[in-house]
Scaffold this active site. Structure first.
Site, PDB file in Angstrom:
ATOM      1  N   GLY A 203       0.822  -1.214   0.000  1.00  0.00           N
ATOM      2  CA  GLY A 203       0.000   0.000   0.000  1.00  0.00           C
ATOM      3  C   GLY A 203       0.850   1.255   0.000  1.00  0.00           C
ATOM      4  O   GLY A 203       0.926   1.967   1.004  1.00  0.00           O
TER       5      GLY A 203
ATOM      6  N   THR B 128       9.233   4.577 -11.967  1.00  0.00           N
ATOM      7  CA  THR B 128       9.380   4.603 -13.432  1.00  0.00           C
ATOM      8  C   THR B 128      10.846   4.710 -13.856  1.00  0.00           C
ATOM      9  O   THR B 128      11.712   5.103 -13.074  1.00  0.00           O
ATOM     10  CB  THR B 128       8.618   5.813 -14.026  1.00  0.00           C
ATOM     11  OG1 THR B 128       9.223   7.007 -13.515  1.00  0.00           O
ATOM     12  CG2 THR B 128       7.148   5.784 -13.653  1.00  0.00           C
TER      13      THR B 128
ATOM     14  N   SER C 201       1.334   3.496  -3.345  1.00  0.00           N
ATOM     15  CA  SER C 201       0.824   4.521  -4.260  1.00  0.00           C
ATOM     16  C   SER C 201      -0.565   5.007  -3.875  1.00  0.00           C
ATOM     17  O   SER C 201      -1.396   4.242  -3.376  1.00  0.00           O
ATOM     18  CB  SER C 201       0.751   3.963  -5.683  1.00  0.00           C
ATOM     19  OG  SER C 201       1.982   3.431  -6.068  1.00  0.00           O
TER      20      SER C 201
ATOM     21  N   GLU D 263      12.463  -4.091  -3.831  1.00  0.00           N
ATOM     22  CA  GLU D 263      11.484  -4.289  -4.901  1.00  0.00           C
ATOM     23  C   GLU D 263      12.167  -4.113  -6.264  1.00  0.00           C
ATOM     24  O   GLU D 263      11.966  -4.901  -7.183  1.00  0.00           O
ATOM     25  CB  GLU D 263      10.326  -3.284  -4.755  1.00  0.00           C
ATOM     26  CG  GLU D 263       9.280  -3.450  -5.841  1.00  0.00           C
ATOM     27  CD  GLU D 263       8.113  -2.468  -5.718  1.00  0.00           C
ATOM     28  OE1 GLU D 263       8.189  -1.542  -4.880  1.00  0.00           O
ATOM     29  OE2 GLU D 263       7.137  -2.630  -6.463  1.00  0.00           O
TER      30      GLU D 263
HETATM   31  C1  LIG Z   1       2.106  -3.300 -12.981  1.00  0.00           C
HETATM   32  C2  LIG Z   1       2.096  -2.329 -11.836  1.00  0.00           C
HETATM   33  C3  LIG Z   1       1.972  -2.794 -10.544  1.00  0.00           C
HETATM   34  C4  LIG Z   1       1.968  -1.886  -9.468  1.00  0.00           C
HETATM   35  N1  LIG Z   1       1.785  -2.389  -8.198  1.00  0.00           N
HETATM   36  C5  LIG Z   1       1.753  -1.537  -7.155  1.00  0.00           C
HETATM   37  C6  LIG Z   1       1.507  -2.027  -5.830  1.00  0.00           C
HETATM   38  O1  LIG Z   1       1.306  -3.234  -5.612  1.00  0.00           O
HETATM   39  N2  LIG Z   1       1.483  -1.151  -4.814  1.00  0.00           N
HETATM   40  C7  LIG Z   1       1.697   0.183  -4.999  1.00  0.00           C
HETATM   41  O2  LIG Z   1       1.706   0.914  -4.006  1.00  0.00           O
HETATM   42  N3  LIG Z   1       1.906   0.697  -6.254  1.00  0.00           N
HETATM   43  C8  LIG Z   1       1.932  -0.137  -7.327  1.00  0.00           C
HETATM   44  N4  LIG Z   1       2.129   0.362  -8.605  1.00  0.00           N
HETATM   45  C9  LIG Z   1       2.241   1.820  -8.799  1.00  0.00           C
HETATM   46  C10 LIG Z   1       3.617   2.285  -9.248  1.00  0.00           C
HETATM   47  O3  LIG Z   1       4.549   2.229  -8.211  1.00  0.00           O
HETATM   48  C11 LIG Z   1       3.428   3.706  -9.799  1.00  0.00           C
HETATM   49  O4  LIG Z   1       2.653   3.586 -10.968  1.00  0.00           O
HETATM   50  C12 LIG Z   1       4.745   4.378 -10.138  1.00  0.00           C
HETATM   51  O5  LIG Z   1       5.453   4.677  -8.965  1.00  0.00           O
HETATM   52  C13 LIG Z   1       4.537   5.662 -10.963  1.00  0.00           C
HETATM   53  O6  LIG Z   1       3.633   6.525 -10.345  1.00  0.00           O
HETATM   54  P1  LIG Z   1       2.380   7.130 -11.152  1.00  0.00           P
HETATM   55  O7  LIG Z   1       1.678   6.001 -11.849  1.00  0.00           O
HETATM   56  O8  LIG Z   1       1.602   7.976 -10.194  1.00  0.00           O
HETATM   57  O9  LIG Z   1       2.990   8.054 -12.291  1.00  0.00           O
HETATM   58  P2  LIG Z   1       3.430   9.635 -12.186  1.00  0.00           P
HETATM   59  O10 LIG Z   1       4.208   9.794 -10.957  1.00  0.00           O
HETATM   60  O11 LIG Z   1       2.147  10.391 -12.321  1.00  0.00           O
HETATM   61  O12 LIG Z   1       4.323   9.758 -13.432  1.00  0.00           O
HETATM   62  C14 LIG Z   1       3.805   9.972 -14.745  1.00  0.00           C
HETATM   63  C15 LIG Z   1       4.993  10.138 -15.699  1.00  0.00           C
HETATM   64  O13 LIG Z   1       5.782  11.283 -15.314  1.00  0.00           O
HETATM   65  C16 LIG Z   1       7.145  10.907 -15.126  1.00  0.00           C
HETATM   66  N5  LIG Z   1       7.740  11.654 -14.013  1.00  0.00           N
HETATM   67  C17 LIG Z   1       7.193  11.868 -12.781  1.00  0.00           C
HETATM   68  N6  LIG Z   1       8.053  12.572 -12.010  1.00  0.00           N
HETATM   69  C18 LIG Z   1       9.163  12.787 -12.752  1.00  0.00           C
HETATM   70  C19 LIG Z   1      10.414  13.453 -12.521  1.00  0.00           C
HETATM   71  N7  LIG Z   1      10.689  14.019 -11.348  1.00  0.00           N
HETATM   72  N8  LIG Z   1      11.322  13.475 -13.522  1.00  0.00           N
HETATM   73  C20 LIG Z   1      11.066  12.896 -14.723  1.00  0.00           C
HETATM   74  N9  LIG Z   1       9.895  12.247 -15.014  1.00  0.00           N
HETATM   75  C21 LIG Z   1       8.972  12.197 -14.043  1.00  0.00           C
HETATM   76  C22 LIG Z   1       7.079   9.439 -14.776  1.00  0.00           C
HETATM   77  O14 LIG Z   1       8.315   8.786 -15.065  1.00  0.00           O
HETATM   78  C23 LIG Z   1       5.956   8.951 -15.674  1.00  0.00           C
HETATM   79  O15 LIG Z   1       6.429   8.686 -16.981  1.00  0.00           O
HETATM   80  C24 LIG Z   1       2.113  -0.498  -9.703  1.00  0.00           C
HETATM   81  C25 LIG Z   1       2.233  -0.022 -11.026  1.00  0.00           C
HETATM   82  C26 LIG Z   1       2.218  -0.917 -12.082  1.00  0.00           C
HETATM   83  C27 LIG Z   1       2.330  -0.372 -13.483  1.00  0.00           C
END
Ligand SMILES: Cc1cc2nc3c(=O)[nH]c(=O)nc-3n(C[C@H](O)[C@H](O)[C@H](O)COP(=O)(O)OP(=O)(O)OC[C@H]3O[C@@H](n4cnc5c(N)ncnc54)[C@H](O)[C@@H]3O)c2cc1C
Length: 395
Positions: A131, A378, A133, A247
Site C-alpha cells: 500500500g 518509473t 501509491s 522491490e
Molecule cells: C504493474 C504495476 C503494478 C503496481 N503495483 C503496485 C503495488 O502493488 N502497490 C503500490 O503501491 N503501487 C503499485 N504500482 C504503482 C507504481 O509504483 C506507480 O505507478 C509508479 O510509482 C509511478 O507513479 P504514477 O503512476 O503515479 O505516475 P506519475 O508519478 O504520475 O508519473 C507519470 C509520468 O511522469 C514521469 N515523471 C514523474 N516525475 C518525474 C520526474 N521528477 N522526472 C522525470 N519524469 C517524471 C514518470 O516517469 C511517468 O512517466 C504499480 C504499477 C504498475 C504499473
C-alpha cells in the site's frame, strides 16, 4: 570435497527426491503459488512443493533460521538457485512478503514483530500486498495523504491507495501512512494492517485485457493496534526507501529471464519461425539479434550476481538497485520486442484458434512487459536517482 561441493550434492539429491514431477514444467498463471489464507491449489503438487521447500526455509533461503528461514550463505544460495534452475523447478512461493516486506522487517522490525510475521511469510500462510501509491502520490510518493491518527492505544487510519497489486487476494497490507501533516518525508510511518479489519475494501480495476491485477484500496476508520507500527513513528520514509530498493532488485531480475545466460526460449522461437540450418537459426540477421540479446542478458545476470555477492549481509542493495531496475526492465522489454518480431503475424493474436497457447501468452507478456518500466518506480525516476545518488550529479 569442499563444503560447497558437499552442499551441492546433498541439495541435488534432496531436490530429486522432493520436487514433484509436475513442478518441473512451465507454470500456467492459474497455478502461481501465492499462498495466503484463501489460497487455491488447482494443482495439489504446488502445495506439496511449497510445504517441502518452506520446511527447509528455502522459500527464503538466506533469512535467519530462528525465523524459519534457510540460513544459507550467499554462496550456498547461488548453488541452490543453480540446482533449482537445472531441474526447471517452478518457484515454490511467489510472495511480496518474501521479495519486499521480509527484508524490511529483518532490518527495522522489533523481535516480536519478526517472530510474528516472518515465519508466516516463509510458509506462505499470509499473503501481503503493498500500500504505497495513492491517486496523487506515485513518483512523488512522499506526497501521500492516507492519515493515521493517534487515538491512544490504536491508530485510526483513513485514506485511499491505488495500483495495489492483488489486494483483493491479500490478507495483510504494508502501508505508508501520514502521521505528521506538518512535514513531508519526516511525517510518514510504516504500518501493517490486517485486511480483515472492517473498513478495508479492495476494489479491482478492470484492465483492457479483461484481467484485474490491480485494486483501488479504500481504508475507512480502520483501527490499527500500535504494535503494528514498524520502526519509529514518523521515520517510515527510511523503511519505505529500503523496501523500494528490494522491490527494484527483484523486478530487475526479469532482465535475466530465469537466470544468468538464459536464452529464455529466444533461440528455439527463432528456429521455429525462421527455420534451422546446420543447427543454427537460418537467417543471419536474426542470429545476430538473438545472440546480442543473449549476451546482454548474460552480462547483466553476471553483474547482478557480482553485486549480490559484494553486498554485505544486511546492508541492503543500495542505490545501484536503480541501475539494475532501469537496465533489467529495458532489457526485458527488448526481449519481448524481439520475440514479437520472431513471431511475425502470429504475434497479433489476442484469442482465437489461429494461434497456439504459447503465441497468445507471448503477446500478452509483451503487453505486460510495458508496465515493467512503471512499477516499482518509473524509468525516468530511476534515471534521476542514478544521476543524483550514483553519479553525484547536481539537482
Ligand atoms: C504493474 C504495476 C503494478 C503496481 N503495483 C503496485 C503495488 O502493488 N502497490 C503500490 O503501491 N503501487 C503499485 N504500482 C504503482 C507504481 O509504483 C506507480 O505507478 C509508479 O510509482 C509511478 O507513479 P504514477 O503512476 O503515479 O505516475 P506519475 O508519478 O504520475 O508519473 C507519470 C509520468 O511522469 C514521469 N515523471 C514523474 N516525475 C518525474 C520526474 N521528477 N522526472 C522525470 N519524469 C517524471 C514518470 O516517469 C511517468 O512517466 C504499480 C504499477 C504498475 C504499473
Amino acid at each position: 570435497m569442499s563444503n560447497l561441493d558437499t552442499f551441492r550434492t546433498e541439495t541435488r539429491a534432496w531436490l530429486e527426491d522432493n520436487c514433484p514431477a509436475s513442478m518441473r514444467t512451465p507454470m500456467p498463471e492459474e497455478e502461481s503459488p501465492w499462498g495466503g489464507r484463501n489460497a487455491q491449489w488447482p494443482n495439489p503438487d504446488s502445495k506439496v512443493w511449497l510445504d517441502r521447500m518452506a520446511g527447509r526455509g528455502w522459500t527464503a533461503p538466506m533469512w535467519p533460521e530462528e525465523y524459519g528461514g534457510g540460513g544459507l550463505t550467499s554462496q550456498e544460495n547461488l548453488v541452490l538457485q543453480d540446482e533449482l534452475r537445472r531441474i526447471h523447478a517452478r518457484p515454490a512461493l511467489m510472495s511480496f512478503g518474501v521479495w519486499m516486506l521480509g527484508p524490511a522487517l529483518l532490518e527495522f522490525a522489533s523481535e516480536e514483530q519478526k517472530h510474528e510475521h516472518l515465519p508466516k511469510i516463509i510458509r506462505g500462510e499470509i499473503r501481503w500486498c503493498q500500500g504505497y501509491s495513492e491517486p496523487g502520490a506515485g513518483s512523488d510518493l512522499a506526497g501521500l495523504q492516507t492519515r493515521a491518527e493517534d487515538k491512544g492505544d490504536y491508530y485510526l487510519v483513513n485514506g485511499q491507495k491505488v495500483w495495489t497489486s492483488y489486494a483483493d487476494h491479500a490478507d495483510w497490507i504494508f502501508c505508508l501512512v501520514r502521521t505528521d501533516t506538518s512535514k513531508k518525508h519526516d511525517g510518514i510511518s510504516f504500518l501493517l494492517i490486517d485486511m480483515d479489519n472492517p473498513g478495508v475494501e479492495a476494489r479491482p480495476i478492470r484492465l483492457i485485457s479483461g484481467a484485474s491485477p490491480f485494486c483501488e484500496t479504500f481504508i475507512t476508520d480502520v483501527k490499527v493496534p500500535k504494535g503494528n507500527l514498524v520502526g519509529e513513528l514518523n521515520k517510515g520514509w527510511t523503511i519505505a526507501k529500503q523496501l523500494l530498493q528490494h522491490e527494484r532488485t527483484m523486478i530487475s531480475a526479469m532482465g535475466t529471464v530465469g537466470g544468468a545466460g538464459s536464452s529464455g526460449g529466444l533461440e528455439e522461437t527463432a528456429k521455429t519461425y525462421f527455420g534451422e540450418q546446420d543447427g543454427h537459426i537460418a537467417i543471419a540477421s536474426m542470429r545476430e539479434e538473438v545472440a546480442r540479446q543473449k549476451m546482454d542478458a548474460r552480462a547483466f545476470g553476471l553483474s547482478l550476481r557480482r553485486s549480490a555477492e559484494e553486498a554485505k549481509a544486511g546492508s541492503g542493495p543500495g542505490a545501484a538497485s536503480s541501475m539494475f531496475k532501469y537496465y533489467g526492465t529495458e532489457l526485458n522489454k527488448r526481449r519481448y520486442e524481439l520475440l514479437m518480431k520472431l513471431l511475425g503475424s502470429q504475434g497479433l493474436g489476442w484469442e482465437g484458434e489461429g494461434f497456439t497457447g504459447g503465441e497468445l501468452n507471448t503477446t500478452r507478456q509483451w503487453l505486460r512487459s510495458r508496465a515493467n518500466s512503471i512499477e516499482g518506480g518509473t524509468s525516468e525516476v530511476q534515471l534521476n536517482v542514478i544521476a543524483k545518488r550514483v553519479l553525484g550529479l547536481p539537482d
